[in-house]
Design a protein around this motif. Structure first.
Motif, short mmCIF file in Angstrom:
data_model
loop_
_atom_site.label_atom_id
_atom_site.label_comp_id
_atom_site.label_asym_id
_atom_site.label_seq_id
_atom_site.Cartn_x
_atom_site.Cartn_y
_atom_site.Cartn_z
N ILE A 12 -18.25 -9.27 -2.66
CA ILE A 12 -18.06 -8.25 -1.63
C ILE A 12 -17.06 -8.78 -0.61
CG2 ILE A 12 -19.16 -6.99 0.26
CD1 ILE A 12 -21.72 -6.98 -1.37
N ILE A 13 -15.98 -8.03 -0.40
CA ILE A 13 -14.96 -8.46 0.58
C ILE A 13 -14.80 -7.34 1.62
CG2 ILE A 13 -13.74 -9.90 -1.08
CD1 ILE A 13 -11.68 -7.73 -1.41
N ILE A 14 -14.26 -7.72 2.74
CA ILE A 14 -14.06 -6.77 3.83
C ILE A 14 -12.80 -5.95 3.56
CG2 ILE A 14 -13.65 -6.51 6.31
CD1 ILE A 14 -15.13 -9.16 6.70
N VAL A 15 -12.93 -4.66 3.56
CA VAL A 15 -11.82 -3.71 3.37
C VAL A 15 -10.99 -4.03 2.12
CG1 VAL A 15 -9.98 -2.42 4.50
CG2 VAL A 15 -11.71 -3.55 5.90
N PRO A 16 -11.53 -3.79 0.95
CA PRO A 16 -10.73 -3.95 -0.27
C PRO A 16 -9.67 -2.84 -0.36
CG PRO A 16 -13.10 -3.90 -0.75
CD PRO A 16 -12.91 -3.39 0.64
N VAL A 17 -8.42 -3.24 -0.46
CA VAL A 17 -7.31 -2.29 -0.62
C VAL A 17 -6.86 -2.41 -2.07
CG1 VAL A 17 -5.08 -1.53 0.26
CG2 VAL A 17 -6.69 -2.70 1.78
N VAL A 18 -7.09 -1.35 -2.85
CA VAL A 18 -7.10 -1.46 -4.31
C VAL A 18 -6.00 -0.63 -4.96
CG1 VAL A 18 -8.54 -1.13 -6.38
CG2 VAL A 18 -9.61 -1.76 -4.18
N THR A 19 -5.46 -1.16 -6.05
CA THR A 19 -4.64 -0.37 -6.96
C THR A 19 -5.06 -0.71 -8.37
OG1 THR A 19 -2.39 0.36 -7.52
CG2 THR A 19 -2.72 -2.02 -7.25
N THR A 20 -4.72 0.16 -9.31
CA THR A 20 -5.12 -0.06 -10.70
C THR A 20 -4.04 0.45 -11.64
OG1 THR A 20 -6.81 0.42 -12.38
CG2 THR A 20 -6.39 2.13 -10.74
N ILE A 40 -1.02 -2.13 4.01
CA ILE A 40 -2.30 -1.57 4.43
C ILE A 40 -3.32 -2.68 4.67
CG2 ILE A 40 -4.23 -0.09 3.76
CD1 ILE A 40 -2.22 1.54 2.09
N ALA A 41 -3.35 -3.67 3.77
CA ALA A 41 -4.30 -4.77 3.91
C ALA A 41 -4.07 -5.54 5.20
CB ALA A 41 -4.20 -5.70 2.71
N THR A 42 -2.82 -5.75 5.56
CA THR A 42 -2.50 -6.45 6.81
C THR A 42 -2.95 -5.62 8.01
OG1 THR A 42 -0.60 -7.57 5.80
CG2 THR A 42 -0.63 -7.41 8.20
N LYS A 43 -2.66 -4.32 7.98
CA LYS A 43 -3.02 -3.44 9.08
C LYS A 43 -4.52 -3.33 9.25
CE LYS A 43 -2.41 1.32 10.71
NZ LYS A 43 -1.81 2.66 10.40
N GLU A 44 -5.26 -3.25 8.13
CA GLU A 44 -6.71 -3.05 8.17
C GLU A 44 -7.50 -4.36 8.16
OE1 GLU A 44 -8.07 -0.11 8.50
OE2 GLU A 44 -6.22 1.05 8.29
N LYS A 45 -6.74 -5.49 8.15
CA LYS A 45 -7.38 -6.81 8.07
C LYS A 45 -8.28 -6.92 6.82
CE LYS A 45 -7.24 -7.91 13.00
NZ LYS A 45 -6.32 -6.83 13.36
N GLY A 46 -7.73 -6.43 5.72
CA GLY A 46 -8.45 -6.46 4.45
C GLY A 46 -7.79 -7.38 3.44
N LYS A 118 -12.16 0.67 -0.20
CA LYS A 118 -12.00 1.39 1.06
C LYS A 118 -10.67 2.16 1.08
CE LYS A 118 -15.85 -0.11 2.73
NZ LYS A 118 -17.00 0.82 2.76
N LYS A 119 -9.65 1.55 0.50
CA LYS A 119 -8.34 2.19 0.40
C LYS A 119 -7.86 2.06 -1.04
CE LYS A 119 -7.82 2.61 5.00
NZ LYS A 119 -7.53 3.84 5.76
N LEU A 120 -7.40 3.16 -1.62
CA LEU A 120 -6.89 3.15 -2.99
C LEU A 120 -5.45 3.63 -2.98
CD1 LEU A 120 -7.47 2.81 -6.05
CD2 LEU A 120 -8.13 5.23 -6.08
N VAL A 121 -4.58 2.82 -3.56
CA VAL A 121 -3.15 3.16 -3.65
C VAL A 121 -2.79 3.25 -5.12
CG1 VAL A 121 -0.79 2.44 -3.09
CG2 VAL A 121 -2.67 1.94 -1.49
N ILE A 122 -2.23 4.38 -5.54
CA ILE A 122 -1.86 4.53 -6.94
C ILE A 122 -0.41 4.99 -7.05
CG2 ILE A 122 -4.20 5.04 -7.71
CD1 ILE A 122 -3.32 8.01 -7.87
#
Length: 309
Positions: A12-20, A40-46, A118-122
């Motif tokens: 479990i990590i804080i604010v996972p910003v994900v793509t697949t 996004i990860a930098t902005k959200e500290k994720g 938390k955030k998904l980028v595709i």
């Protein structure tokens, strides 16, 4: 970069910003997605999370497809993703059972329960789930239900043409190294082991190292002569490569041979990385060996002009 091969092992990590996706090539279009992920990860500290699969889905769904060619081996893809700055890489085993997972089950079991996205980028026109039924429109519906935001990244354009792995493969299969490299953002490369050949190049005054490529799915560019750079033992050399059947000397099987300039060492069994810089000419059958030797000399001059520019 941390690498995981199971969702169960993913912490479990804080604010996972994900793509697949499959990310074959890690080309300029993929880097557009990855760079947005990092922003996004930098902005959200994720932390960035890239979810991909091995084997490639087509290897599992169409096991008899001998025409399947990929831009990267699994090891090469991992190296480029790490270089791109991904924090966490998940490589899920792709099986026929996994391929039957519906889009909603993929979202629930993998993205939500497994990664806690938390955030998904595709990327543009991304599809997922059984029969590629899932789309960006589905994700926009699922996001509010499961507590994640989704963002679609437009395709990357180079000279008003959308970059894609398919276009890069087609360019390489035509010998269009310049276009392929423009779309990739780096020189296309292959990795091979030096094996014993017929040593014909040595008799012509241009000794070559014969390469064996272990991954049968690695795409080898079209037959022809290329200006290349060669990485051996952490040192870079200039050279030229021949891909083809050597018709002038009666060759019948396809070989991959590289002439390394200013190099005279025995390297049988060692690994070379070949970076394709430019296509020089098609392979052809010459009337005699003297004509072939003369052309090889011209090829070397041409290669040096390109590589020194």
């Amino acid at each position: 970069m941390k690498i995981f091969t199971s969702i169960a092992d993913f912490p479990i990590i804080i604010v996972p910003v994900v793509t697949t996706g499959t990310f074959d090539g890690v080309h300029l279009g993929h880097l557009k997605i990855i760079n947005r992920l990092k922003e996004i990860a930098t902005k959200e500290k994720g932390e960035t999370v890239l979810l991909t699969f091995f084997p490639h889905p087509r290897m599992v769904l169409f096991p008899d497809d001998n025409d399947l060619k990929l831009l990267l081996t699994q090891d090469e893809k991992i190296q480029l993703l790490e270089k791109a700055g991904i924090d966490n890489l998940i490589v899920l085993p792709f099986t026929k059972e996994f391929s039957r997972l519906s889009s909603i089950d993929f979202v629930r079991s993998i993205l939500v329960d497994g990664i806690h996205t938390k955030k998904l980028v595709i990327g543009y026109n991304h599809h997922f789930g059984r029969n590629r039924e899932g789309s960006f429109e589905h994700l926009k519906e699922f996001g509010p239900l499961y507590g994640f935001d989704v963002e679609e990244i437009p395709a990357k354009d180079v000279e008003n043409s959308e970059v894609s792995s398919t276009k890069i493969r087609k360019a390489l299969q035509k010998g269009d190294i310049r276009k392929a490299n423009e779309y990739l953002g780096f020189p296309y490369f292959i990795t091979g082991k030096v094996v014993q050949g017929k040593q014909l190049g040595r008799t012509l005054g241009y000794p070559t190292a014969n390469l064996e490529i272990s991954d049968k799915h690695k795409l080898i560019p079209a037959d022809g002569i290329y200006a290349v750079e060669i990485l051996h033992a952490k040192k870079m050399y200039k050279g030229m490569m021949s891909i083809g059947k050597n018709p002038t000397v009666g060759g019948t099987s396809r070989t991959i041979e590289v002439n390394i300039f200013n190099f005279d060492s025995s390297i049988y069994g060692e690994e070379l990385v070949i970076y394709f810089k430019e296509f020089l000419r098609d392979e052809k059958k010459f009337s005699d060996l003297d004509s072939l030797i003369k052309q090889i000399g011209l090829d070397k001059e041409h290669s040096l002009k390109i590589l020194n520019s």
